[in-house]
Scaffold this active site. Structure first.
Site, PDB file in Angstrom:
ATOM      1  CB  SER A 279      -0.961  -0.024   1.191  1.00  0.00           C
ATOM      2  OG  SER A 279      -1.977   0.942   1.029  1.00  0.00           O
TER       3      SER A 279
ATOM      4  CG  ASP B 194      -5.645  -1.606  -4.908  1.00  0.00           C
ATOM      5  OD1 ASP B 194      -6.268  -0.943  -4.050  1.00  0.00           O
ATOM      6  OD2 ASP B 194      -4.519  -2.107  -4.700  1.00  0.00           O
TER       7      ASP B 194
ATOM      8  CG  HIS C   7      -5.081  -2.446  -0.775  1.00  0.00           C
ATOM      9  ND1 HIS C   7      -4.450  -1.858  -1.852  1.00  0.00           N
ATOM     10  CD2 HIS C   7      -4.604  -1.817   0.337  1.00  0.00           C
ATOM     11  CE1 HIS C   7      -3.639  -0.901  -1.412  1.00  0.00           C
ATOM     12  NE2 HIS C   7      -3.699  -0.863  -0.091  1.00  0.00           N
TER      13      HIS C   7
END
Length: 235
Positions: free
Chosen positions: A13, A108, A175
């Site tokens: 991330s 995502d 994600h």
């Protein structure tokens, strides 16, 4: 670290974005004859318009770049570019010399919720169900999601030509996939071309083969672990 034979910088991330930004700096800390590579998981954020035709993430990135005076750090930034553009991986990777593995879902979940269809862009809440569960998306919404996937592939067009870089793009609504052993490497892990992401990364890191694993469009991959949310990721 002066005696390191091999090293691997990873992040997911925001940590994936940081991996792109700091990969070459990390490499410079280690012996020249050591094997050093980087892996960015879920960090290839896209500079795209949201459903209300605004560039929400670019505006946020512009504030970060101005606050920390970062534009001078990025050699790829021209004077004509919006400062926020410099912070997106599509631009950052142009200057990276160290081999990087890009691991990203084509859909995502964080980006769908906060880049493509942020809450402020949807006052009628027509995207509420789709943002939480990709199986609840309407045909029109799925068409927009397919366009988002195409934006990702277009942003990686030049990267696909780099033989020493690796890519694993699955068609999952998720994600950050390296943090969980179920998605990273298990009998039920998502597979692309019959390879788990751990197998693909291993092949790439040890130079066993060139790795460019690109999945077909949703809903083609039955091995995906698509997330279902009760509420969106925190922004």
């Amino acid at each position: 670290m002066l005696n390191s034979l091999q090293a691997f910088l990873t992040g997911c991330s925001a940590g994936g974005l940081a991996t792109y930004i700091h990969c070459d700096g990390f490499r410079a800390l280690l012996p020249k004859d050591s094997r050093v590579k980087c892996l960015a998981d879920g960090g290839f954020f896209l500079d795209v318009e949201d459903i209300s035709k605004q560039r929400t993430l670019r505006a946020f990135y512009s504030d970060v770049v101005r606050l920390q005076d970062l534009k001078r750090k990025f050699l790829h930034c021209s004077s004509s570019m919006d400062p926020g553009q410099c912070f997106f991986p599509r631009e950052v990777v142009k200057d990276i010399r160290t081999p990087v593995f890009i691991l990203n879902p084509a859909y995502d979940a964080w980006q769908v919720q906060h880049v493509l269809a942020p809450e402020a862009s949807d006052p009628q809440h027509s995207w509420q169900d789709c943002r939480l569960d990709i199986t609840k998306c309407s045909p029109e919404q799925l068409q927009i999601l397919q366009g988002f996937r195409e934006e990702l592939h277009d942003a990686m067009r030049e990267i696909k030509q780099k033989k020493d870089w690796g890519i694993f793009i699955d068609s999952c609504f998720i994600h950050c996939q390296t943090l969980n052993s179920v998605t990273w490497h298990s009998p039920s892990s998502p597979r692309v071309n019959n390879k788990t992401m751990a197998e693909a990364v291993g092949d790439w890191f040890f130079d066993r083969r060139e790795v460019k694993e690109l999945d077909c469009k949703y809903p083609c991959n039955p091995t995906c672990h698509n997330l279902v949310f009760s509420k969106p990721f925190k922004g």
